[in-house]
Design an enzyme around this catalytic site. Structure first.
Site, PDB file in Angstrom:
ATOM      1  CD  GLN A  99      -1.178   5.551  -1.095  1.00 23.14           C
ATOM      2  OE1 GLN A  99      -1.733   6.318  -1.877  1.00 23.14           O
ATOM      3  NE2 GLN A  99      -0.174   5.932  -0.333  1.00 23.14           N
ATOM      4  CG  HIS A 117      -4.360   1.992  -4.142  1.00 20.97           C
ATOM      5  ND1 HIS A 117      -3.519   3.050  -4.388  1.00 20.97           N
ATOM      6  CD2 HIS A 117      -5.417   2.522  -3.474  1.00 20.97           C
ATOM      7  CE1 HIS A 117      -4.041   4.166  -3.883  1.00 20.97           C
ATOM      8  NE2 HIS A 117      -5.182   3.866  -3.315  1.00 20.97           N
ATOM      9  CB  CYS A 144     -13.464 -16.080 -16.044  1.00 22.02           C
ATOM     10  SG  CYS A 144     -13.920 -16.973 -14.556  1.00 22.02           S
ATOM     11  CB  CYS A 147     -18.291 -17.127 -15.762  1.00 22.69           C
ATOM     12  SG  CYS A 147     -17.390 -15.575 -15.773  1.00 22.69           S
ATOM     13  N   GLY A 190       7.017   7.588   1.668  1.00 23.19           N
ATOM     14  CA  GLY A 190       7.119   7.571   0.203  1.00 23.19           C
ATOM     15  C   GLY A 190       5.810   7.692  -0.536  1.00 23.19           C
ATOM     16  CB  SER A 192       2.957  12.317  -4.014  1.00 23.72           C
ATOM     17  OG  SER A 192       1.863  11.616  -4.550  1.00 23.72           O
ATOM     18  CB  ALA A 235      12.276   4.820   2.145  1.00 19.09           C
TER      19      ALA A 235
END
Ligand code: OAD
Length: 247
Positions: A99, A117, A144, A147, A190, A192, A235
């Site tokens: 994520q 994500h 951009c 475009c 890690g 939630s 971790a």
């Protein structure tokens, strides 16, 4: 307390890892929730929804510019490196779903990664959809080159759908382990367990026969009851130990 995932000693075992902001906390990057979390200072609905970007794109770019500035100097830590080492050992028997948008898994050498994500390091055109690598801190709103439409951070915001190809790959990976009758492990690190659909991946993994492990700093992730093994602790200490059989 178990310190390693013994099932990974089986040479046929498969492993899915799901990571969240907690794995990058010890690299100096803030998590989203909890004391001093990012969402304390920056309300989600003002910076991480398509409506927020429509209303005030400059504010949204400022938020992600700030994320780029801090992530640019961050280095992968021992937990990112242990995850990359597991992939080197396991090859096609391994899949990482993250994520996180910080790119630290890739910096640690991970290649079989689904960044569900999005990424802090690409920018996407709101008109033609063109994606491009981008590490700038924009002082003015980027447009951009092709475009002329406004460009946006390449992030999956609240209210937006994940890339269905990512979900299909994850499901196919877990289903195949089930069909092949090989041991499989789902390890979340890690996170939630609040944001869907990632918080529910563990349900699907268990339905496919995977053993479910969670490493969370204090073991209080909202979906912790869905896991068979919950290992609290930082971790950088816990993950290398859990993955020692494939490290
Ligand atoms: P959260 O900030 O919600 O949760 C971080 C988790 O990491 C918490 O459960 C902490 O206890 C844990 N943690 C903190 N430090 C740790 C450490 N050193 N070792 C192990 N665990 C630690 O972050 P996420 O779960 O990643 O989405 O949040 C999910 C999504 O919500 C994010 O991807 C982001 C956010 O809104 C978008 O922006 C689209």
């Amino acid at each position: 307390m178990k310190t390693e995932i013994e099932a990974l000693r089986d040479p046929a075992a498969r492993l899915v890892i799901l990571t969240g902001a907690g794995i990058s906390a010890e690299s100096g990057l803030s998590t989203f929730r909890g004391n001093g979390g990012l969402w304390d200072g920056w309300p989600v609905e003002e910076v991480a929804t398509p409506e927020a970007f429509e209303r005030d794109p400059a504010l949204v770019w400022r938020f992600y510019g700030e994320r780029r500035r801090t992530a640019m100097d961050a280095e992968p830590n021992e937990a990112h490196r242990a995850v990359a080492a597991a992939e080197r050992t396991m090859g096609e028997r391994f899949l990482l779903v993250t994520q996180n948008i910080d790119g630290l898994h890739e910096a640690a050498g991970s290649r079989r990664v689904l960044p569900i994500h999005g990424s802090l390091w690409t920018t996407r055109c709101t008109g033609c959809g063109r994606r491009r690598p981008d590490r700038e801190l924009h002082a003015t709103l980027p447009v951009c080159e092709r475009c002329g439409a406004l460009e946006r951070p390449d992030i999956v915001w609240f209210g937006e759908r994940l890339d269905p190809a990512h979900l299909e790959r994850l499901q196919a990976f877990l289903l195949r382990a089930d069909d092949d009758h090989v041991p499989s492990v789902f390890l979340a690190i890690g996170t939630s367990g609040v944001v869907q659909p990632a918080a529910s991946f563990v349900r699907f993994a268990r339905a496919c026969g995977a053993a479910a492990w969670l490493n969370d700093l204090d073991g209080t992730a909202e979906n912790a009851p869905l896991f068979e093994h919950v290992v609290p602790g930082p971790a950088t200490r816990v993950v290398p130990a859990l993955l020692a059989p494939v490290g």
